[in-house]
Design an enzyme around this catalytic site. Sequence first.
Site, short mmCIF file in Angstrom:
data_model
loop_
_atom_site.label_atom_id
_atom_site.label_comp_id
_atom_site.label_asym_id
_atom_site.label_seq_id
_atom_site.Cartn_x
_atom_site.Cartn_y
_atom_site.Cartn_z
CE LYS A 1 -0.82 -6.58 -7.16
NZ LYS A 1 0.13 -5.78 -7.90
CD GLU B 1 6.64 -14.61 4.44
OE1 GLU B 1 5.87 -14.97 3.53
OE2 GLU B 1 7.75 -14.11 4.22
N GLY C 1 2.05 -3.51 -4.68
CA GLY C 1 1.91 -3.78 -3.24
C GLY C 1 2.36 -2.62 -2.37
NE ARG C 2 8.09 -1.49 -4.65
CZ ARG C 2 8.01 -2.61 -5.34
NH1 ARG C 2 7.52 -3.70 -4.80
NH2 ARG C 2 8.41 -2.65 -6.60
CD GLU D 1 9.39 -5.34 -2.29
OE1 GLU D 1 9.73 -6.25 -1.51
OE2 GLU D 1 8.22 -4.94 -2.39
CG HIS E 1 19.64 9.87 23.30
ND1 HIS E 1 20.41 10.58 24.19
CD2 HIS E 1 18.63 10.69 22.94
CE1 HIS E 1 19.87 11.79 24.38
NE2 HIS E 1 18.78 11.87 23.63
CE LYS F 1 8.30 -13.28 -1.54
NZ LYS F 1 7.19 -12.79 -2.33
O1 F6P Z 1 8.03 -10.28 -1.08
C1 F6P Z 1 7.79 -9.01 -1.46
C2 F6P Z 1 6.32 -8.74 -1.62
O2 F6P Z 1 5.87 -9.30 -2.79
C3 F6P Z 1 6.07 -7.24 -1.58
O3 F6P Z 1 6.27 -6.64 -2.78
C4 F6P Z 1 4.68 -7.19 -1.07
O4 F6P Z 1 4.36 -5.92 -0.56
C5 F6P Z 1 4.72 -8.25 -0.01
O5 F6P Z 1 5.55 -9.26 -0.55
C6 F6P Z 1 3.38 -8.83 0.37
O6 F6P Z 1 2.73 -9.34 -0.75
P1 F6P Z 1 1.19 -9.67 -0.73
O7 F6P Z 1 0.43 -8.43 -0.49
O8 F6P Z 1 0.90 -10.25 -2.08
O9 F6P Z 1 0.95 -10.68 0.36
#
Ligand code: F6P
Length: 518
Positions: A193, A199, A255-256, A341, A372, A477
């Site tokens: 987003k 990452e 995002g979620r 979150e 289990h 972060k």
């Molecule tokens: O670090 C949390 C977050 O911002 C989430 O809310 C989001 O889903 C995820 O990182 C990934 O974010 P993006 O889609 O901006 O890469």
Amino acid sequence: MRDPSINRLLTEAAASPHIRNLHKLWSDNPERHRQFTLETQSLYLDLSKNWIDRDVISLLHQLADSCRLQQAITKLFNGEVVNSTEQSAAGHTTLRDPNHRNYQNNLKAMFSLTDRITDGDIKTAFGKPVKQWVNIGIGGSYLGPRLVVEALTELQSESRIPVYFAASVDDSLINQLFQTIDIEHCLFCISSKSFGTVETLMNARAIEQKLKTLPGYEPQPGQSSLMAITANTEKARQIGISDDMILAFDDSIGGRFSLWSAIGFPIVMAAGKQAFTDLLAGAHQMDQHYRQTPVDKNLPAMMALLAIWYRNYMELSAYGCLPYDARLRCLPQWLQQLMMESTGKMHNNSGGVIDYPTSPWVFGDHGQLSQHAFFQAFHQGLDALPLDFIGVIDGSPNQQFLLYNMLAQGAALMKGQKEDNSMAGCPGNKPSTTLLMKRMDAKAMGELLAMYEHMIYTQSVIWDINCFDQPGVELGKTLARDIQDYVSNDSLNQLDLDPSTLSLINQVNPTTKESNHD
Ligand code: F6P
């Protein structure tokens, strides 16, 4: 949580011993399984094994009223400000409303790209047709799509393209991915987003570097191995992705809550256009249910009120999600992000610090595997916690056996067993909720996921918190970036960190390890 008299009554109800006694609750009211079950087209919800009675339910309804839940639901669907931090609406429900322009625009863009891929108009940078797809993304740009892809890929579709996921920065996973896929036929998609998640960008860079080393890699117009899905199209362009390889979505989609947007493109790739349309239809069905159904028959509202009852009045701090179906194996992780979150907050919508706990610790796994692994603690440990058992009515003998296992667990937890002079005795009286999907298909998945989304929104209304921001995750972060920078500049000692972390950095970093013998 705002009306002190309802709060007091709920607190008193929670303190009464009879409400924590399932045996007594059933003998007082043998009709619980009729009175505490709710239904929609695709879902059947049984709340009767919980520590509740009609008085508690009635108080919880009063709690919802006192927090103006119905008005808050209207605000969500009317596109009013519900994200108080960013002063914006939350747009996810517009994406599944066929009468909303966002629905049409979103599907048009996604499906036209799908057609160009499946018709062979888009070639990879090796000049080959696209036969595989890799999603590079994390959090909301990974969990929802992965869950639905796994749930629906059994469904055959005209355009099925195998989908792979690269989420965490992890050399071993990326190397394993490269061994699995057919790189020349693979379209890699940076799904983010913000287009700023470290990452995701690191993984994208690693993959691009790898591609560049391969013979025959020649990106040119109409030929690309990289695409992007983002709400920040400018940043995607900056790294050289052309407009026709970018699927955009609106910033108002959290995002979620984004699997209904272009972020759900892997679902279209894996399960097809019809499946994605059905998924949206199922979610829209749940939206209608949430908007129109009185609280006592409203699945998301009742799930939320029950969770609040356990969290704030029974003071239980965990929440278990146990799908008894491999197709739902990613549900616990998806719900974990959605709940923790969204509602793991300490500030109310006016910015004040609240004095009541919010999100529980959500955990879970495939139910039968968990049986289990950690169910022992449920049966004989002294704690109780709210559990969602989720099963899919399927009809095949093996799936049926899975369901019997699930039902047996709920019954055993509630009933327990007396064993004189034996270590095998189980106290019973452990609550649980049973949620049945009437079948596994895209519509039912849409209903299920939208139900949990609205459950979370309801909780946030009662708690008076913003479920659409996540300021807490930023600190870690920032620190990670600082550590990386300071280590590279050899100036770690200037970083204001505790001795334990400094010493651990020295342990994991070979250069600092050599220069600092502490
Ligand atoms: O670090 C949390 C977050 O911002 C989430 O809310 C989001 O889903 C995820 O990182 C990934 O974010 P993006 O889609 O901006 O890469």
